[in-house]
Design an enzyme around this catalytic site. Structure first.
Site, PDB file in Angstrom:
ATOM      1  N   ASP A   1     -89.750 -24.229 -54.722  1.00  0.00           N
ATOM      2  CA  ASP A   1     -89.156 -25.238 -55.609  1.00  0.00           C
ATOM      3  C   ASP A   1     -90.144 -26.373 -55.919  1.00  0.00           C
ATOM      4  O   ASP A   1     -90.115 -26.986 -56.983  1.00  0.00           O
ATOM      5  CB  ASP A   1     -87.912 -25.893 -54.983  1.00  0.00           C
ATOM      6  CG  ASP A   1     -87.051 -24.964 -54.164  1.00  0.00           C
ATOM      7  OD1 ASP A   1     -87.576 -23.956 -53.657  1.00  0.00           O
ATOM      8  OD2 ASP A   1     -85.863 -25.255 -54.005  1.00  0.00           O
TER       9      ASP A   1
ATOM     10  N   ASP B   1     -88.769 -34.196 -53.743  1.00  0.00           N
ATOM     11  CA  ASP B   1     -87.826 -34.262 -54.868  1.00  0.00           C
ATOM     12  C   ASP B   1     -87.994 -35.484 -55.757  1.00  0.00           C
ATOM     13  O   ASP B   1     -87.372 -35.546 -56.832  1.00  0.00           O
ATOM     14  CB  ASP B   1     -86.390 -34.198 -54.337  1.00  0.00           C
ATOM     15  CG  ASP B   1     -86.080 -32.851 -53.722  1.00  0.00           C
ATOM     16  OD1 ASP B   1     -86.478 -31.835 -54.321  1.00  0.00           O
ATOM     17  OD2 ASP B   1     -85.474 -32.808 -52.640  1.00  0.00           O
TER      18      ASP B   1
HETATM   19  N1  GLY Z   1     -84.409 -27.441 -54.880  1.00  0.00           N
HETATM   20  C1  GLY Z   1     -83.199 -27.157 -54.223  1.00  0.00           C
HETATM   21  C2  GLY Z   1     -82.492 -25.996 -54.787  1.00  0.00           C
HETATM   22  O1  GLY Z   1     -82.966 -25.327 -55.680  1.00  0.00           O
HETATM   23  O2  GLY Z   1     -81.407 -25.731 -54.294  1.00  0.00           O
END
Ligand code: GLY
Length: 394
Positions: free
Chosen positions: A173, A111
């Site tokens: 993601d 992240d």
């Molecule tokens: N990247 C975490 C979500 O989309 O909840």
């Protein structure tokens, strides 16, 4: 003769009328966003944390900078500075961006890309402040520590749940965070970061995309051999289902990788994802939280997935050369934005610090269901800024 002129005038009027009806009110909504975010950017103190969702009274709930969402609030401020050119908004954006700088050293998860590229990345794009660039390059070096040569990808999460004891999880993601590696590798950083980003995209292309063009949320790999262990979900309905936000992350992510690399395999991949996404939408273009959720149409919608996909589809339509595809992706984005700008989704008149209602964080865990989410606002504002620029060029 007179009759045909009258007919022509009537046709012109009706065409103009249609045009007004079909356009997204991007300027009005961006002005509303500007007022809403100016208020909280001034009233809140970044040292207390960064907005993530809102409480029952519509006030921001804030989280520390290490939260995965910390880069989005400063990112919205940068987009609103881009929209308005307002010096106060620039000052707010700078203040809130400074609050996440420490994340440049974060090596505990993927992240760092969201945290630093949405804040410092947008800041650098708009100001060319060299200090911002130094932060971005440092953050890329942190993300690069998570790359495994055998798998050909960066590891997403270090934590391991009892219910799913994975060994090297890569989530869809994570496609989003390749922008940090690709951009930094091509702009003064280590060029191997660029290779890592492209390698990760190819690994995801082979392993996350199913034959029907939907995506797995998580794919687990063996870090010693690089072999794929299995595909599963963490935030979706089932291992075999398609989590709407995951599909949107993939759609946006592969489009961004195509922009950064011109890798045509990525363009083909994103077309597959986009076609699945669009063909599974309900009539108003805001997806249910999972395309196979068991109780559709009584399941919650996820406006965050809609906002991410709308922004990605706008960019995809820009890259497409075939007029039919260009139009199809633009039209899907426009239809989505029209719904998001409607009173059903927009907070206007409802006293909320955020812009968009009806998002889903983690449905099965029962957390952040049917609430505003800062990342929905970020991609919504980005999409409106993109839409406005594209309409001006048409
Ligand atoms: N990247 C975490 C979500 O989309 O909840």
């Amino acid at each position: 003769m007179k009759k045909s002129i009258l007919l022509l005038v009537l046709m012109l009027f009706s065409l103009l009328g249609c045009q007004q009806q079909t356009d997204v009110p991007a300027n009005d909504v961006l002005r509303y966003a500007f007022e809403t975010y100016s208020r909280t950017a001034k009233a809140l103190n970044p040292a207390d944390g960064l907005p993530r969702t809102t409480d029952a009274d519509g006030h921001w709930i804030v989280k520390p900078a290490r939260d995965w969402t910390s880069g989005f609030y400063p990112g919205v401020l940068w987009y609103l500075f881009e929209f308005s050119g307002d010096p106060n908004m620039k000052q707010y954006a700078e203040n809130w961006t400074a609050a996440v700088e420490g994340q440049k050293d974060a090596t505990y998860g993927h992240d760092v890309g969201f945290q630093i590229f949405c804040s410092f990345g947008n800041g650098y794009r708009l100001t060319k402040n060299e200090d911002y660039k130094a932060v971005i390059l440092k953050a890329a070096s942190s993300l690069a520590t998570r790359f495994n040569d055998n798998v050909g990808a960066t590891r997403s999460w270090d934590w391991i749940p009892d219910s799913a004891p994975w060994t090297f999880p890569v989530i869809i993601d994570n496609m989003m965070n390749l922008e940090l590696l690709l951009w930094a590798g091509a702009h003064g950083g280590d060029s191997t970061w660029y290779d890592m980003g492209l390698s990760h995209a190819h690994t995801a292309m082979k392993n996350h995309i199913r034959a029907d063009n939907s995506t797995f949320h998580v794919v687990d790999f063996n870090p010693e051999t690089g072999e794929r262990v299995r595909g599963l979900t963490w935030q979706g309905y089932a291992d075999s289902s398609c989590w709407a936000r995951g599909q949107a992350w993939g759609l946006y992510g592969f489009t961004m990788v195509y922009r950064e690399t011109q890798d045509t395999l990525c363009l083909h991949a994103v077309e597959r994802l986009a076609d699945y996404y669009i063909s599974h939408l309900p009539a108003d273009y805001v997806p249910y939280w999972d395309f196979q959720a068991p109780d559709i149409p009584n399941e919650p919608r996820d406006a965050s997935a809609a906002a991410i996909a709308a922004s990605g589809l706008l960019e995809l339509s820009r890259h497409e050369l075939q007029p039919e595809k260009k139009q199809r992706y633009f039209q899907a984005a426009e239809n989505t934005l029209k719904t998001l700008c409607s009173s059903k989704y927009l907070t206007k008149g409802k006293q909320n610090d955020a812009l968009l209602l009806h998002c889903v964080g983690h449905r099965l865990a029962g957390t952040e269901v049917d609430v505003p989410l800062i990342y929905a606002d970020y991609y919504f504002v980005e999409a409106l800024v993109r839409y406005r620029a594209m309409k001006q060029q048409q």
